[in-house]
Design an enzyme around this catalytic site. Structure first.
Site, short mmCIF file in Angstrom:
data_model
loop_
_atom_site.label_atom_id
_atom_site.label_comp_id
_atom_site.label_asym_id
_atom_site.label_seq_id
_atom_site.Cartn_x
_atom_site.Cartn_y
_atom_site.Cartn_z
N GLU A 6 -10.49 -7.20 -4.47
CA GLU A 6 -10.32 -8.27 -3.50
C GLU A 6 -11.56 -8.38 -2.64
OE1 GLU A 6 -6.66 -8.18 -1.30
OE2 GLU A 6 -7.53 -9.31 0.36
N ASP A 64 -4.50 -14.00 -2.67
CA ASP A 64 -3.90 -13.67 -1.38
C ASP A 64 -3.89 -14.95 -0.56
OD1 ASP A 64 -3.29 -11.04 -1.86
OD2 ASP A 64 -4.46 -10.24 -0.20
N ASP A 74 -10.89 -12.01 10.56
CA ASP A 74 -9.84 -12.26 9.58
C ASP A 74 -8.51 -12.49 10.30
OD1 ASP A 74 -8.90 -12.39 6.96
OD2 ASP A 74 -8.53 -10.25 6.82
N ASP A 83 2.34 1.92 3.36
CA ASP A 83 3.29 0.95 3.90
C ASP A 83 4.72 1.41 3.68
OD1 ASP A 83 1.09 -0.74 4.31
OD2 ASP A 83 1.48 -1.88 2.48
N ASP A 116 -0.75 -12.59 2.09
CA ASP A 116 -1.42 -11.59 2.93
C ASP A 116 -1.65 -12.26 4.28
OD1 ASP A 116 -2.70 -9.48 4.00
OD2 ASP A 116 -4.33 -9.39 2.56
N GLU A 143 -8.78 -13.93 -1.63
CA GLU A 143 -8.06 -14.27 -0.40
C GLU A 143 -8.78 -15.41 0.31
OE1 GLU A 143 -6.72 -11.14 2.35
OE2 GLU A 143 -7.34 -12.44 3.99
N ASP A 199 -5.86 -14.00 9.10
CA ASP A 199 -4.72 -13.86 8.18
C ASP A 199 -3.54 -14.73 8.61
OD1 ASP A 199 -6.00 -12.10 6.47
OD2 ASP A 199 -4.96 -10.31 7.16
N HIS A 216 0.86 -1.18 0.00
CA HIS A 216 0.00 0.00 0.00
C HIS A 216 0.90 1.23 0.00
CE1 HIS A 216 -2.39 -3.00 2.30
NE2 HIS A 216 -3.46 -2.41 1.81
#
Ligand code: CO
Ligand code: CO
Ligand code: CO
Ligand code: CO
Ligand code: CO
Ligand code: CO
Ligand code: CO
Ligand code: CO
Lengths: 446, 446, 446, 446
Positions: free
Chosen positions: D240, D304, D315, D112, D347, D276, D317, D109
């Site tokens: 996404e 992802d 989530d 980031d 991700d 994802e 992740d 991003h």
């Protein structure tokens, strides 16, 4: 109606004491149902409900979520230069809010009211300072502490648990906070002391010896209980069940799990349950179910009033607004003769998008009215409708004769078999669920 | 490898005894991992796993679901003219299947093997007849009964519960079946007796007095236990937790709830748990979690091996096929030194769309291989990898010194506080979840 | 208030036409809110709500669930000797019920009103016979058909799907029923024709070519549409979304999925959606959400009014009783100007434990009152409260100037960037969720 | 094997380039399955999988969760004095990690890699500076950018949405970031550009006009697409899907919803999906399902790779570690001929309790090996086993004759009915789900 407390400055200008105006009022800053002094039976609404505002969500939380920081820029968080001075400002804001809203109780974690510190002595000093000040505010306003607790989940040291941490050094460090929070609770006349097992659980079973961790948990609770009693704490210790979040699994999964744990370890004489609506639903239960399971064992001590979002699988801690929830909750509470010394604490937070100054008031007014309306309806169902009679009649066959003998353990299996063989097929009895559902809606419209 | 049993006719022609052929075989009707006589430690695979086929899903169920009737037209359901004659045919088919598959155990409900009847005496007579015949078949084949049970949920009389029915007449009628099923289990040398609380729960809290119902439940279990012991039953009584379905809520919600209930009522000396994978997941747990909770209390008695569908919220009872589940299960079983006198019963049914004759075999072969492979991997992880050492080292601070004192209840809260104050901030220790996860995959590929 | 229809015998003796008595009545067999002729705006309650009783749950279903058979012994199921004669009796019972309850519409599957048959000609003959009789009953009573449909999921031939079956022979067999059900619907003047994709989906992705199956599905729907139009059907075709059950996954997962599918295949000129509350919640949505998604695209055609059990992961099809659901539903319906030619069909069944004769009435009364009350509250919120104004003001920046330009596609990204750079940080606007929630409760108590 | 990049200092001392050592290796810092250059068919593993490391979870996230702050004290976050200098350090750490791990791609991003700023010009300047530096690092190492994106959810201004915000001023402010992130992506040669609709959805339907918001969303995407194409972006735009969190409901609910939305607005020529795993499971689907739905429409653009926790409703992740997930994913990817220009981006984030320096490596190694093993097994199933033939044979009746006519839209409903009437009952065909499940386990053990 008493005068609101205003400290060094007014944090909620333009909002005065929230009045009761009744259900026809269109004033959003008034109660439609919560009429503190109104009597239902031999108790006033205030005595039935014993509302408390929580410190963490209402004065510390500014709206952060896993995808962004807080959205609310509270004056008390930036008006002073040092952490301690900001904590003092926040205390003023809190007591202003309590007294404008008109609740009799509040609740806090150690780190809500005082700045945390890694150094043990500094931590204790901060807390003592703020507790003394809170005592003064209580004195000045008549507010009381429903319960205190220690935050054993925010600091990274607790990432693998506090009382159930695999490292004894962390367990000992957790004792620092519990000792201090117990002392604070006693000093402020707190009616209860709560344990919410934030990280008492596991992230993965792979690395976890659950048997050892649960034994350590029981030890820790017993140790805290003993210390509390030794310094004069006479109230209930409370466990607040929650099934998960932040951990994958938390040991205090639901009411039944905690009841079993307390009984197994002989803790059920001092500990009861603080049941939160959103935690019950995360565990796959209704709010009413978990209240009932606790109450059935005489262990329903207090309530964290909020609600979850049925479509979201995390703890949204929304303000209670569903009347079916509050009617159901008050059915259980009324049947057990009340909640005291517990109460209804709003462990509820504004939506992150609710950023107006008045929103804190609107949310609490909505929550209080929801419980007040739930109380009215439950009270009417129990005293004016056939509800309780219907329920009792379902079990009448156990009130006498062989049914009673069975319930008292006086019958053996062969005798039961012979009783059945001597009669024909049992008569079918409708459960009549729809009749009960209709009755609730009927009373909601009265 | 013994000769399969064939009764009056052969129900699975063209399929013989299922051989072990190893992981490189492409023969779908062979075992790739289950090699009954292969030793891991001091036990063979057969001794570790103690597989059982269930009667209900495998021989009674023809594939009905809430939206349609059965899809499988089994010969044994239409070859004879009377219910009893069809029950005899089904028994032949069952023993043919058991012996061709090569499992040592089976399990049944009273109404699986014998025709039900509303008349008590007729019911008892049917069951006795079929039990005698089953005894002969056991004798002839060496098959053994892992457990028996009574079906207290299918007949409409149980719609509001059996032992927890609000009407005592139904409770007594349930005793008829439990008494008969206990006698059948004893006569057939059953190693365990199971209670699955199918309708012991509620459809709505509105009409339910949960306190009374749970007390009746405990009474009923104690009464059954006493009768069982009086007729010579020496095995474990088992409770099978399930959180819901058919009822909205079932009292035996999960392992922790049942453990608490058994301990509260002093039933934990005779009763253990039969943990089913799909029931654990419906309760919001992993299979391994519920096994671990039961095992931690010395109460893991037996396993119903199956799996749910993670996207569906009902009991799909699929055949176990996820190796992560079976590795996790066998980690718990190996740590507690085995399952005996319990075993791994396949409470699993063919998909409604699986209608070929061979599908019953393919499904059981897949389930047995999944558990056999899970056993191999779990055994390797525990004996060849650093897994168990890693786990033990996490808790080393409680093995001696002040940590051990705390664990033994010799430390008070103030002493813990002083210990913490005397040290600095605890040292951070990684939980290393990913390291454990990598290790499982590593061993799955060996 | 018209006289109830009574056929050869009376099936609900002792119950007459259900009257409206208002919210203070304690008569369980009266409406508290549903006053058919009461006007809200320019429509009566009856015109707003267009209630329908469903044939399958109310007259065919006797309470079976996956763990036991039906519990209700309806007279019309045993009074006659042949399937066709029993179907005639059932039709009489149905029209007696419709007219005693006072609903204007009903709905059916082909196999609800007529006996099924594997032989195509026999099946068609049965259906024609019963349709002729139903036509006479409609004539006699003024009842109308809200929609007809074909049952493409009960017969085992459909176990792998109907229109999406991997075997073309089954697809063709499904056409038999759809053709006949379309003809029946036209003959009876049905206002809509529904497709509920019971087994159009998959049990496992392993064996499924979803791309081919979805193409076949679109073909089949187009073919049915063409035939319907060719025989004079002028109403809406409706798809009823459901995410799962009986299949693991169903293609008509939710409203958005179906909207996308209809648009992709050019079916959105003839097809709309029939949104069921319990199906929306199984898909992870609120009822109101799925209604809104359909309505946003002009594709909300009709409603299956019921509710799920938030703690249970299957389609419980309970009668609607949650006023938040019905208020939310009617907010959407009122905003789109009504449901006609659709309506509110009670795709809802008695609890298995509700076995009294009156329970069918109590349940429908509760459902109708819930929607009537929801209508009243939604209407008041939209016409008397600030709700709609609040919502509109949130979007005011798109009503003119650069916001409108953007909404109309007249602005490019660089221009947007420059607009933002030219202004300071956007002003924060509270979402005020709690204010809306309070307002609903306020109107629920009026 | 190239030399790792080391910047001003080494951030991961003691860890060199991660080697492939094969499945028998016990070295935790080696690949067991990922052998970049190994060929399966005409592509190497590296070409099949196109792995990317994500910047946010791996270098920005330090382990915070809703109940506590980060636990990992990364050197790059404290080594420098200014935000920009720390961003430079972080970039060095990132490229050291990428090259030691041996992945060909990364993703980021805007916020980031560069410090955010409320001032538009300052924000743009920060980003340009860091993009230039990242370009140099790409040059030096050969790393490539799989995709860039803009963070439109962290800043409080986006609390009510970005492109779907009810306030046009916020929509315009979002354009600032998308424009800049598109330019950055083009400058760095990014192969794709991603939109994850973090707060594009609603907290409550009460205050939301979903129709307007979805129209604005489509406008915004079209505007971004046009700008991207105007500056030379030739890659795919990717949406996404995610069903909820942080919002109660997010518009990009799942693959089918997004496919429908893209087609409705004519965006499907430029936009594809980035699916994802954890988002698919939160939507009630398997990972494989959502991949398949996207692929069926030719719209599966990238992956992802992670996994959720089946017992937790948010989530998580987690790093992918379930081989059933990766086998299923690669079955879809292989069938559609690969992912390029997309790839498999991790991700995924370390567990909050994983705090060792090596844990970042262990987690990525585990994820890469899981996908590599999934690729191997899927490839073997498709090329060596009967899987694909079995599947094709199920649909053979549509490959010719009247089945093909139907599939091509050449048959009407009456003709289908006549075909069915002319044949007998369709022949039953087993779905054989268990056979497929057995085959996967068989290949997992080879
Ligand atoms: Co909470
Ligand atoms: Co709480
Ligand atoms: Co089960
Ligand atoms: Co079971
Ligand atoms: Co339904
Ligand atoms: Co429906
Ligand atoms: Co995610
Ligand atoms: Co993602």
């Amino acid at each position: 109606m008493s005068t609101p407390f205003i400290g060094k400055r007014e944090y909620f200008p333009g909002i005065g004491r929230i009045p009761y105006e009744g259900r026809e009022s269109d004033n959003p800053l008034s109660f439609k149902h919560y009429d503190a002094g109104k009597k239902l039976g031999d108790k006033t609404m205030a005595e039935h409900l014993r509302f408390a505002v929580c410190y963490w969500h209402t004065f510390c939380n500014t709206g952060n979520d896993p995808f962004g920081p807080g959205t609310r820029d509270y004056l008390w968080n930036r008006s002073a230069d040092t952490p301690l001075a900001r904590a003092e400002d926040k205390l003023d804001a809190a007591f202003e809010f309590f007294t404008k809203l008109g609740v009799p109780y509040y609740c806090f974690h150690d780190n809500d009211i005082a700045p945390d510190a890694e150094d043990v002595v500094a931590y204790e000093k901060n807390l003592k300072h703020m507790v003394a000040l809170a005592g003064e505010r209580q004195q000045a306003t008549g507010l009381k502490l429903l319960w205190g607790t220690a935050n054993l989940f925010t600091h990274p040291r607790y990432m693998n648990g506090a009382a159930t941490n695999p490292d004894f050094a962390v367990v000992a460090r957790a004792a620092v906070q519990v000792k201090a929070a117990l002392e604070a609770t006693v000093e402020l006349g707190g009616a209860n002391y709560v344990f919410w097992g934030g990280r008492e659980g596991y992230a993965t079973l792979h690395n976890t010896d659950t048997r050892r961790e649960l034994e350590h948990f029981a030890r820790f609770l017993a140790t805290a209980r003993d210390y509390g009693r030794s310094i004069g704490f006479k109230g209930n210790f409370l466990i607040e069940p929650k099934p998960m979040e932040p951990m994958k699994h938390q040991y205090d999964f639901d009411a039944s799990t905690v009841v079993g744990f307390l009984k197994q370890h002989g803790l059920d004489r001092d500990f009861k349950l603080n049941v939160e609506a959103n935690h019950a639903t995360l565990a796959g239960h209704t709010f009413e179910h978990d209240l009932q399971m606790a109450s059935d064992h005489g262990l329903l001590g207090s309530i964290d009033g909020n609600r979850g979002n049925p479509q979201n699988g995390w703890d949204t801690d929304q303000f209670p607004s569903d009347l079916y929830d509050t009617v159901g909750a008050m059915m259980v509470v009324l049947r057990q003769g009340g909640l005291a010394p517990g109460g209804v604490n709003f462990d509820a937070k504004l939506r992150r998008e609710s950023t107006d100054g008045e929103d804190l008031f609107l949310a609490h007014i909505g929550g209080m009215d929801s419980f007040a309306r739930g109380l009215e309806v439950a009270y009417a169902l129990q005293t004016q409708s056939p509800w309780e009679r219907w329920r009792a009649e379902r079990y009448a066959s156990f009130d006498e004769g062989p049914g009673r003998d069975f319930a008292q353990g006086k019958t053996d299996l062969a005798a039961l078999r012979d009783l059945a063989a001597g009669h024909g097929e049992p008569i079918q009895t409708s459960g009549k669920q729809e009749r009960y559902e209709n009755l609730i809606n009927q009373y909601l419209a009265r």
